[in-house]
Write a protein that holds these residues in place. Structure first.
Motif, PDB file in Angstrom:
ATOM      1  N   GLY A 258      35.458 -31.210  -0.277  1.00  0.00           N
ATOM      2  CA  GLY A 258      34.158 -31.533   0.313  1.00  0.00           C
ATOM      3  C   GLY A 258      33.952 -30.839   1.649  1.00  0.00           C
ATOM      4  O   GLY A 258      32.916 -30.227   1.906  1.00  0.00           O
TER       5      GLY A 258
ATOM      6  N   TRP B 288      33.294 -27.210   1.226  1.00  0.00           N
ATOM      7  CA  TRP B 288      31.906 -26.926   0.849  1.00  0.00           C
ATOM      8  C   TRP B 288      31.007 -26.958   2.079  1.00  0.00           C
ATOM      9  O   TRP B 288      30.170 -26.069   2.267  1.00  0.00           O
ATOM     10  CB  TRP B 288      31.412 -27.950  -0.187  1.00  0.00           C
TER      11      TRP B 288
ATOM     12  N   ALA C 163      24.666 -24.994  -3.630  1.00  0.00           N
ATOM     13  CA  ALA C 163      24.232 -26.317  -4.079  1.00  0.00           C
ATOM     14  C   ALA C 163      24.848 -26.610  -5.446  1.00  0.00           C
ATOM     15  O   ALA C 163      25.324 -27.718  -5.700  1.00  0.00           O
ATOM     16  CB  ALA C 163      22.711 -26.379  -4.152  1.00  0.00           C
TER      17      ALA C 163
ATOM     18  N   LEU D 260      28.332 -27.573  -5.042  1.00  0.00           N
ATOM     19  CA  LEU D 260      28.510 -28.978  -4.641  1.00  0.00           C
ATOM     20  C   LEU D 260      28.503 -29.886  -5.860  1.00  0.00           C
ATOM     21  O   LEU D 260      29.295 -30.834  -5.948  1.00  0.00           O
ATOM     22  CB  LEU D 260      27.407 -29.393  -3.668  1.00  0.00           C
ATOM     23  N   PHE D 261      27.622 -29.560  -6.813  1.00  0.00           N
ATOM     24  CA  PHE D 261      27.611 -30.341  -8.053  1.00  0.00           C
ATOM     25  C   PHE D 261      28.983 -30.241  -8.738  1.00  0.00           C
ATOM     26  O   PHE D 261      29.534 -31.251  -9.194  1.00  0.00           O
ATOM     27  CB  PHE D 261      26.498 -29.833  -8.969  1.00  0.00           C
TER      28      PHE D 261
ATOM     29  N   ILE E 134      31.464 -32.401  -6.946  1.00  0.00           N
ATOM     30  CA  ILE E 134      31.323 -33.817  -7.285  1.00  0.00           C
ATOM     31  C   ILE E 134      31.952 -34.096  -8.651  1.00  0.00           C
ATOM     32  O   ILE E 134      32.616 -35.118  -8.849  1.00  0.00           O
ATOM     33  CB  ILE E 134      29.839 -34.223  -7.253  1.00  0.00           C
TER      34      ILE E 134
ATOM     35  N   PHE F  54      30.105 -24.809 -12.930  1.00  0.00           N
ATOM     36  CA  PHE F  54      29.299 -24.933 -11.718  1.00  0.00           C
ATOM     37  C   PHE F  54      29.991 -24.294 -10.521  1.00  0.00           C
ATOM     38  O   PHE F  54      29.354 -23.633  -9.697  1.00  0.00           O
ATOM     39  CB  PHE F  54      28.998 -26.403 -11.432  1.00  0.00           C
TER      40      PHE F  54
END
Lengths: 271, 106
Positions: free
Chosen positions: A126, A129, A167, A170-171, A174, A214
């Motif tokens: 995290g 990122w 972005a 980031l997906f 997660i 992703f």
């Protein structure tokens, strides 16, 4: 106070403090010199990492691989700052930049160094990122500093492509967290590189597959590979602030830690 | 998305599916608009989808969530600055005007 002299802390703290200092000081000759000094100190701290490495914490990690990248990034940062110190006086003379913009430029330069170093030493997917996003934003601001048509266009395109790219990353991040959560438990551990590596075999492979797509697309955009065309070099290398472009050509280092270690920045990418 | 998350809890599965669709709708909006403001609306929708996904993932570390929110906030400020600059310089926010040079013409 001893914490500040640890190389890892120094690699992060020197650029961060220098950014605040350079934003506050108006005299451009002084700030250009300070910029060089700060990047040099960062470089020295990075070299010192070769000799004494702290044990990995949940937030910071230095290992053999990223040590090399940190030294490389800070070295390029240092040489670029030397070049930019000589180059920027000329820009002032011909009136393309004002001292106010220069102050901003130096602060952003140090912030970019901070973000890149943070992305490299982060032991947390995290935080990594966030650091890469921060690096994108500072680069965008530096590219657009001239406010000409070309600079604005380049900055806008870089921003849209870069931000959408990460972005998506980031997906993916997660999704990795969701895959790791049943195995490593809730909270910080499920985002820590060193923990993820030890238990990676137990993660749900289907979820990791989706996450990989992703992450590859997302960080791949920043690295400059794959289907998303990043107009990095043609747009920026020639028309924009030279200092910033040669530093941020090193941004691939950050993304490459996640995707692949062997993809060099393309020298010319055709859109 | 529903197929690969069979073992996650039901709420997270639904949430992830919704989040992905919001992300993709945001992307669709970004690629179909020529106006810079609409593009940004699409981008923000994309970020909304991400935040939705992050809320679905139970127990994300606070420091990560806070810094993600902070960086999106900064991104929004940067976008605002650039929209003003583009309008100042090009007298329009139509992105057709931002097509002066491309990679192949470098």
């Amino acid at each position: 106070m001893t914490g500040l002299f640890e190389p890892v802390t120094a690699v992060l703290a020197i650029p961060a403090l220098a950014a605040a200092l350079l934003a506050a000081l108006p005299a451009y000759r002084l700030t250009a010199t300070l910029n060089v000094i700060a990047t040099f100190l960062t470089f020295l701290a990075a070299v010192a990492l070769f000799f004494g490495r702290p044990p990995p914490t949940p937030y910071l990690l230095v290992d053999d691989l990223n040590n090399v990248f940190i030294v490389l990034t800070t070295f390029v940062g240092f040489t670029t700052s030397v070049f930019s110190a000589s180059y920027i006086a000329h820009e002032l003379e011909i009136g393309r930049l004002t001292p106010r913009f220069l102050r901003f430029y130096h602060a952003m330069y140090q912030l970019l160094m901070f973000a890149m170093n943070l992305a490299l030493v982060a032991n947390n997917i995290g935080i990594m990122w966030v650091a890469i996003e921060l690096a994108t934003l500072t680069t965008v601001l530096m590219v657009g500093i001239y406010r000409t048509h070309e600079a604005l266009e380049a900055a806008w395109k870089y921003f849209i492509l870069g931000s959408v790219g990460i972005a998506l990353a980031l997906f993916g991040t997660i999704l990795v967290y969701m895959a790791a959560r049943p195995v490593l438990g809730e909270g910080l551990n499920a985002m820590v590189w060193t923990m993820l590596v030890t238990r990676a075999g137990a993660f749900d492979p289907a979820l990791l597959n989706v996450a990989f797509v992703f992450l590859l697309l997302g960080y791949g955009t920043k690295v400059g590979l794959g289907p998303t065309p990043m107009p990095r070099v043609p747009l920026r290398y020639r028309r924009c602030s030279r200092g910033s472009s040669s530093t941020s050509r090193f941004m691939p280092c950050c993304g490459s830690r996640c995707c692949s270690h062997s993809i060099p920045p393309r020298s010319r990418r055709v859109r | 998305m529903l197929r690969v998350t069979a073992e996650a809890d039901p709420l997270a599965r639904e949430d992830l599916a919704f989040a992905l669709s919001v992300v993709l709708l945001g992307l669709l909006m970004m690629v179909t608009r020529r106006n810079a403001v609409s593009q940004i609306v699409g981008f923000m929708s994309l970020e909304n989808g991400l935040v939705l996904a992050a809320t679905g993932a139970k127990g994300m570390p606070l420091v990560v969530e806070i810094s993600i929110a902070f960086s999106i906030l900064i991104a929004f400020i940067v976008i605002g600055i650039f929209l003003f600059r583009i309008r100042e310089r090009f007298d329009t926010v139509d992105l057709q005007a931002l097509d002066q040079f491309r990679g192949e013409r470098g």
